[in-house]
Enzyme design. Structure first.
Site, PDB file in Angstrom:
ATOM      1  CG  ASN A 196      -1.970  -0.940   1.027  1.00 34.32           C
ATOM      2  OD1 ASN A 196      -2.693  -1.053   0.059  1.00 34.32           O
ATOM      3  ND2 ASN A 196      -2.156  -1.749   2.169  1.00 34.32           N
ATOM      4  CG  HIS A 415       2.442  24.764  -2.406  1.00 35.38           C
ATOM      5  ND1 HIS A 415       3.408  25.706  -1.782  1.00 35.38           N
ATOM      6  CD2 HIS A 415       1.795  25.654  -3.165  1.00 35.38           C
ATOM      7  CE1 HIS A 415       3.030  26.821  -2.142  1.00 35.38           C
ATOM      8  NE2 HIS A 415       1.881  26.782  -2.908  1.00 35.38           N
ATOM      9  CD  GLU A 416       2.158  15.718  -3.803  1.00 37.22           C
ATOM     10  OE1 GLU A 416       3.530  15.685  -3.529  1.00 37.22           O
ATOM     11  OE2 GLU A 416       1.373  15.792  -2.694  1.00 37.22           O
ATOM     12  CG  HIS A 484      -0.347  15.881   4.459  1.00 36.05           C
ATOM     13  ND1 HIS A 484      -1.550  14.990   4.362  1.00 36.05           N
ATOM     14  CD2 HIS A 484      -0.540  16.646   5.233  1.00 36.05           C
ATOM     15  CE1 HIS A 484      -2.314  15.585   5.080  1.00 36.05           C
ATOM     16  NE2 HIS A 484      -1.805  16.492   5.701  1.00 36.05           N
ATOM     17  CD  GLU A 485       2.327  12.612   1.398  1.00 40.57           C
ATOM     18  OE1 GLU A 485       1.291  12.216   1.409  1.00 40.57           O
ATOM     19  OE2 GLU A 485       2.697  13.929   0.951  1.00 40.57           O
ATOM     20  CD  GLU A 503      -0.220  11.940   5.244  1.00 42.50           C
ATOM     21  OE1 GLU A 503      -1.308  11.522   4.875  1.00 42.50           O
ATOM     22  OE2 GLU A 503       0.830  12.089   4.696  1.00 42.50           O
ATOM     23  CD  GLU A 509      -4.294   9.946   3.479  1.00 41.99           C
ATOM     24  OE1 GLU A 509      -2.955   9.675   3.588  1.00 41.99           O
ATOM     25  OE2 GLU A 509      -5.104  10.003   4.413  1.00 41.99           O
TER      26      GLU A 509
END
Length: 705
Positions: A196, A415-416, A484-485, A503, A509
Site C-alpha cells: 500500500n 503544494h504537492e 504531508h509525507e 501527517e 485516506e
C-alpha cells in the site's frame, strides 16, 4: 508571547582527574527520576536512569563513528560538569494548552579525549518529572572543524520485555499500521515492500519513533527525539535478545556518511518519556519543552480553524486532481481537454465555501488547482512538472478568493511537490508571494513519491533541511505549513509556530483505497499514545458516509459515526478538517452540529482515562469561549466509563449535548447508529459513557448564560 523564568541556578564542578569517586547526577524536581552519568574504565561515556530507586534504563553507552576519523566512543576524561535548576513557564500562541510549565534539572558534562587527537565533546542531560532528554554538543575546537557522522550510538538498555507499540524503521514513510508485540518479538523486516505504500525502505530490524512501551508493572515509556534540525532522522535498532535499543540514523545513497556538520553544533535531543500510566504520556510537554523558544514573535496572522475541502472526493473517485487525463490504449494520457471529472473547479470550490460559511468552518482546502497533475503519474523524473502559480482553465483563483472573503472563509493553498525538491525550492518564493498577495496564511504541502534527487530518503539530513527550510521561509510571507509525507514532528512548533500540523502516520485516506481493509478500530487508540506524543496530526476526521458503497464497495471507515465526531477532541491539531463531502453533511444536520460547535484552540487539556491501544478519553477547554468539549474512543471492544465532570468551572451550569453510539451501533455492522441527548450539567455531575465496538462519544459542554 509571555515567558517567565523563575529560577536558573548553575553549579560548576571542575575535574582533571579520575571520575571513579565522583557522582554526576541530575534528579527531577519531584525526586522520582534520577539520571547518573560516568565513564567506564576505558573512558566510555554511559548513563542510567532510575525511577523510585528502580532501574528503568540500565547502563547505556554513548558515542559516534566518523568517516576518516577515529570514533568518539572511549578514552575520555571528564574535564568539567555543571548542574542547573530551571523553572519556567511560557505561553503557547496556539496549542493544547495556553501556559506550559518547563521545569527540569540539567547536567552538562564536558569530555576530552586523553589520547591523540584530544578532541572535546559535551553531553547534556535534562531530567523532568516525566522523562529525560539527552543531546550531544560539539564545541568549537582547534583539532576538529567538521564531522561526517557515519553512525550515532545512543543506547537505551531496557530492564524488562515491554509490550511495545511500533511501526518499522522505514527511511521513507511512516504510513504503517502499528504492531503490538513484546520487545523481544519485534520483526520490522517483515514489512519490506508493503503493497500500500508509494515508497518504502526498511534496512534494519529497527522501529521509528515515537515508540511506546508498557511494562508488567504498569511503567510506561515512549522514545522519540526533539528539536530535529540539520541532522538525520533517528530510528531505533532493536536487539531482541538483550532488550536493547540503539540509535540508527537514516542515511543516503549519495554519501558514505549520514550527517555532515561544521562545528560548533549540537544534535537533536534523544527523549524518554516515563510515566506510571498512559494518560500522563499525552499530558507530557517534554518534547515541545526541549525546543528553543519562539523565534518568529507575533504569529497572530495564523488562526486555528476547521476547514473543508476538495480532497476526499478524489480518494473516493468522485473527481480527480488532474484536468485532462484519460486512459488511452492502456496508458494514462494528457488529452489536452477537460474530461469533466476535475474537482478543483470554481463552481465546486464555491460550494464548499458556502457550506463552510454556514457551519462555522473557517477555511477551504483546494487540491488539484494547479497545472502539472497530468504529467505526474507514472513519470520517474518529476522535476519541473508542477507549477505552483498557474491554475487550470476551470479554476478562477481571483474569483474564488474574492468569494471566500465575502463569505468570511479563507482558502488554504495546496503544494504537492511530488518529492521533486529542486523544483519546489526554486519556486517557493514565487509560490509563497502568490499566497501573500491573496491573503492566504496556510498551505498543505505534500511529498508523495521517491525523493528527487535520487538516492535521498524522506527522513535523511537532506530532507530534514528541506522541510525545515520550507517552513522557515514560509514564515517570511506569513504562511503556516501543514506538511504531508513529512519528516516526523519533534516539537519545532515552539520555535517556529508557523509549523502548525503534519501527517506522518497512516491517515484517513487509507480507509478509502488501501488493499488491506483500511485502518482497524485499534489504530487511533494506539496513535493517541504514539504518533500524537510528537505533535499535532492532520488526520482529516469527520467522515459521515462510513460505507461509501456508491463509490467503493470494498472499502469503508472502520469506526462508528460517533467516533468520527470524538476525533475532533481526541486527535489534536490546530487545523481540523471536516473531510467528507458536502452532501453527506447536509444529509446529517444533527451530528454536523458537533463539528459546527467544536473548538480547535485550547486553554486546557485533561486526559481523563486511557490505555495504549485500547481507549482514551480527553476533555479540552476552548480558549475564547471557556466551553468544554469531550471525546472518547475505543478499539474493537465495547466499553463503559463513568466520567466525573469536576474539571468544569465552579458555580457554573452548562448545557451538555451528548453524541453517543446508538444501542446497536457497531463499527462494521451498524456504524451510523447515533443517539443525541441534551442535559444540564455542572462540576459535580457524572456521566456514563457507553462506547460500542469501534465506537466513541463526543460531548459539547457549553456555558449557560
Amino acid at each position: 508571547m509571555r515567558v517567565l523564568i523563575l529560577i536558573v541556578l548553575v553549579l560548576s564542578l571542575w575535574s582533571c582527574n579520575s571520575s571513579e569517586d565522583r557522582v554526576f547526577e541530575a534528579v527531577s524536581s519531584n525526586g522520582l527520576l534520577k539520571l547518573n552519568f560516568n565513564l567506564s574504565e576505558d573512558g566510555k561515556p554511559y548513563y542510567l536512569v532510575t525511577r523510585n530507586n528502580k532501574v528503568v534504563i540500565d547502563t547505556s553507552y554513548l558515542g559516534f563513528e566518523f568517516k576518516n576519523a577515529p570514533a568518539f566512543d572511549k578514552h575520555f576524561i571528564i574535564k568539567k560538569s555543571e548542574t542547573e535548576t530551571h523553572i519556567e513557564s511560557w505561553e503557547m500562541p496556539w496549542g493544547e494548552q495556553e501556559i506550559v510549565e518547563n521545569n527540569y534539572r540539567e547536567l552538562r558534562v564536558m569530555l576530552q579525549e586523553k589520547v591523540t587527537p584530544e578532541r572535546f565533546l559535551n553531553i547534556i542531560f535534562r531530567v523532568y518529572d516525566d522523562g529525560v532528554g539527552l543531546r550531544y554538543e560539539f564545541p568549537k575546537q582547534a583539532r576538529l572543524s567538521e564531522v561526517e557522522i557515519t553512525e550515532e550510538h545512543t543506547q537505551f538498555n531496557l530492564t524488562q520485555d515491554f509490550n511495545t507499540f511500533w511501526i518499522p524503521g522505514d527511511w521513507d514513510i511512516y504510513e504503517h499500521l502499528y504492531s503490538t508485540t513484546k520487545l523481544s518479538e519485534i520483526d520490522a523486516l517483515k514489512y519490506v515492500g508493503h503493497v500500500n505504500l508509494a515508497q518504502t525502505y526498511i534496512p534494519e530490524n529497527a522501529v521509528n519513533t515515537p515508540v511506546t512501551m508498557v511494562g508488567e508493572d504498569g511503567l510506561h515509556l515512549s522514545f522519540h527525539e526533539a528539536a530535529l534540525v540539520d541532522y538525520s532522522g533517528m530510528t531505533l535498532k532493536v536487539d531482541t535478545k538483550n532488550l536493547n535499543l540503539e540509535s540508527h540514523l537514516v542515511g543516503s545513497e549519495n554519501t558514505d556518511y549520514k550527517v555532515k556538520r561544521s562545528l560548533p553544533f549540537h544534535t537533536p535531543w534523544r527523549t524518554i518519556q516515563i510515566t506510571d500510566n498512559a494518560p500522563d504520556l499525552i499530558e507530557s510537554k517534554l518534547i515541545v519543552n526541549l525546543n528553543a523558544p519562539n523565534k518568529l514573535g507575533d504569529v497572530s496572522w495564523f488562526k486555528p480553524m476547521k476547514y473543508t475541502g476538495v480532497w476526499w472526493e478524489m480518494h473516493l473517485g468522485k473527481s480527480s486532481w488532474d484536468y485532462g487525463m484519460e486512459m488511452v490504449d492502456g496508458q494514462w494520457k494528457d488529452t489536452g481537454k477537460a474530461h469533466g471529472r476535475h474537482g478543483a473547479t470554481t463552481e465546486n470550490v464555491k460550494r464548499f465555501i458556502d457550506f463552510s460559511a454556514e457551519n462555522n468552518i473557517g477555511g477551504v482546502l483546494v487540491e488539484g488547482w494547479n497545472t502539472g497533475w497530468e504529467r505526474w503519474i507514472g513519470f520517474e523524473d518529476r522535476e519541473g512538472v508542477f507549477d505552483f502559480v498557474t491554475t487550470y482553465p476551470d479554476y478562477d483563483i481571483d474569483e474564488v478568493v474574492r468569494y471566500g472573503k465575502e463569505k468570511g472563509v479563507d482558502i488554504i493553498m495546496h503544494h504537492e511537490t511530488s518529492a521533486a525538491t529542486e523544483t519546489y525550492e526554486q519556486q517557493q518564493d514565487t509560490a509563497y508571494a502568490l499566497m501573500q498577495k491573496y491573503g492566504m496564511h496556510a498551505v498543505k504541502s505534500g511529498y508523495v513519491g521517491k525523493i528527487l534527487p535520487k538516492g535521498e530518503y524522506h527522513h535523511g539530513q537532506y530532507m530534514v533541511n528541506q522541510y525545515n527550510n520550507a517552513a522557515i521561509k514560509a514564515a517570511n510571507y506569513q504562511v503556516a505549513v501543514n506538511a504531508h509525507e513529512p519528516i516526523k514532528a519533534t516539537g519545532l512548533r515552539r520555535t517556529y509556530p508557523n509549523i502548525i500540523s503534519r501527517e506522518g502516520l497512516r491517515g484517513q485516506e487509507f480507509n478509502a483505497w488501501a488493499e488491506d481493509g483500511g485502518n482497524p478500530p485499534e489504530h487511533l487508540p494506539i496513535v493517541a499514545f504514539t504518533r500524537m506524543l510528537a505533535g499535532p496530526i492532520d488526520f482529516t476526521p469527520g467522515i459521515f458516509n462510513i460505507k461509501f458503497d456508491e463509490y467503493k464497495k470494498d472499502n469503508q471507515v472502520n469506526t462508528t459515526l460517533a467516533q468520527q465526531l470524538a476525533l475532533y477532541v481526541v486527535i489534536y491539531s490546530p487545523v481540523q478538517m471536516a473531510a467528507d463531502l458536502v452532501e453527506h453533511y447536509e444529509a446529517n444536520p444533527e451530528p454536523l452540529q458537533f463539528i459546527k460547535d467544536v473548538g480547535v484552540d485550547w486553554q486546557t487539556t485533561k486526559v481523563l482515562n486511557g490505555e495504549v491501544g485500547d481507549y482514551v478519553t480527553i476533555a479540552r477547554k476552548e480558549r475564547l469561549t471557556n466551553n468544554w468539549f469531550l471525546g472518547s474512543i475505543t478499539d474493537e471492544h465495547a466499553r463503559t466509563f463513568e466520567i466525573d465532570l469536576n474539571f468544569l468551572d465552579a458555580n457554573q451550569e452548562y448545557e451538555a449535548t451528548i453524541y453517543r453510539d446508538g444501542k446497536d451501533a457497531h463499527w462494521n455492522n451498524n456504524p451510523l447508529a447515533i443517539d443525541i441527548e441534551k442535559k444540564t450539567v455542572n462540576n459535580s455531575s457524572k456521566l456514563t459513557l457507553v462506547l460500542a465496538e469501534g465506537g466513541g462519544c463526543a460531548i459539547s459542554i457549553i456555558k449557560k448564560e
